[in-house]
Design an enzyme around this catalytic site. Structure first.
Site, short mmCIF file in Angstrom:
data_model
loop_
_atom_site.label_atom_id
_atom_site.label_comp_id
_atom_site.label_asym_id
_atom_site.label_seq_id
_atom_site.Cartn_x
_atom_site.Cartn_y
_atom_site.Cartn_z
N TYR A 24 5.40 -3.30 1.89
CA TYR A 24 5.69 -1.86 1.98
C TYR A 24 4.41 -1.06 1.76
CZ TYR A 24 7.51 2.70 0.43
OH TYR A 24 7.76 4.04 0.26
N LYS A 68 2.33 1.52 4.35
CA LYS A 68 2.03 2.91 4.02
C LYS A 68 0.52 3.17 3.93
CE LYS A 68 6.14 4.77 3.62
NZ LYS A 68 6.56 5.96 4.40
#
Length: 225
Positions: free
Chosen positions: A136, A140
């Site tokens: 994740y 990002k």
């Protein structure tokens, strides 16, 4: 007109609601289907051609697009070595590739409008290297790097490109994260309290204003790190 991806839930929904109350015309794009809403389009953002078809439809209406706000995103709590291949692929496709595609597709319309603003979403997890969020965080971090570079590419067209990186805000994105984990993240913020969705909305409004013309290529942390 403003395009908001992921505008029907969480922070995106708060942004959409606030902008519409302000009198802005907002079109939302997300995976979910909403019947009887002519201002919503259902689409997998990582599907370039489906997103392109939405762009073509909107273009035929000759709307004046002045801003793009990318709120769509997913998360998954897994250590890197235990993250299934399918989850890895889905996280990167939805968060990073979906953001890149929407920037590529809608930026030309903002150029035609004479300039405007693009706001992409990152997370505090990038700055603190949050344990259990490796993939994740990678997706990002890619958004932050892309936004910084895209800001350089669009600067001559009077378009600003920035990222907003909030700390923990209670939305569906935090499902699966315990209150203990959330509190431990908040302790690493400069402002040691849980921020609210409207705190993010205020930053969005600031970046959309003409007074923010000199702010570009930045990552704004809501809560501070």
């Amino acid at each position: 007109m403003i395009i908001v991806t992921g505008g029907n839930s969480g922070i995106g929904a708060e942004i959409t609601k606030s902008l519409r109350l302000k009198g802005e015309k907002v079109i939302t794009i997300s995976r979910s289907e909403i019947k009887n809403d002519k201002n919503h389009f259902s689409c997998d953002l990582s599907d370039y051609y489906s997103l392109k078809n939405i762009y073509k439809f909107i273009s035929k209406k000759k709307f004046n697009i002045t801003a793009l706000i990318n709120c769509a995103g997913i998360a998954s709590m897994n250590l890197a070595i235990t993250t299934p291949p399918g989850v890895t692929e889905k996280l990167v496709k939805t968060n990073l590739i979906g953001t890149i595609f929407s920037n590529q597709i809608f930026a030309p319309s903002i150029i035609k409008s004479g300039g405007g603003s693009i706001i992409n979403f990152s997370t505090i997890a990038v700055s603190i290297g949050l344990k259990g969020e490796s993939v994740y965080v990678a997706s990002k971090a890619g958004i932050e790097a892309f936004s910084r570079t895209f800001a350089n590419e669009l600067s001559d067209f009077k378009i600003t490109v920035n990222c907003i990186a909030p700390g923990p805000i209670k939305t569906n994105l935090l499902k699966g994260i315990s209150d203990k984990q959330i509190k431990s993240i908040i302790k690493r913020q400069i402002i040691k309290k849980e921020m609210k969705a409207y705190d993010v909305v205020k930053v969005v409004k600031m970046l959309l204003s003409k007074d923010a013309y000199g702010i570009t290529g930045q990552v704004l942390h809501v809560g501070g790190v």
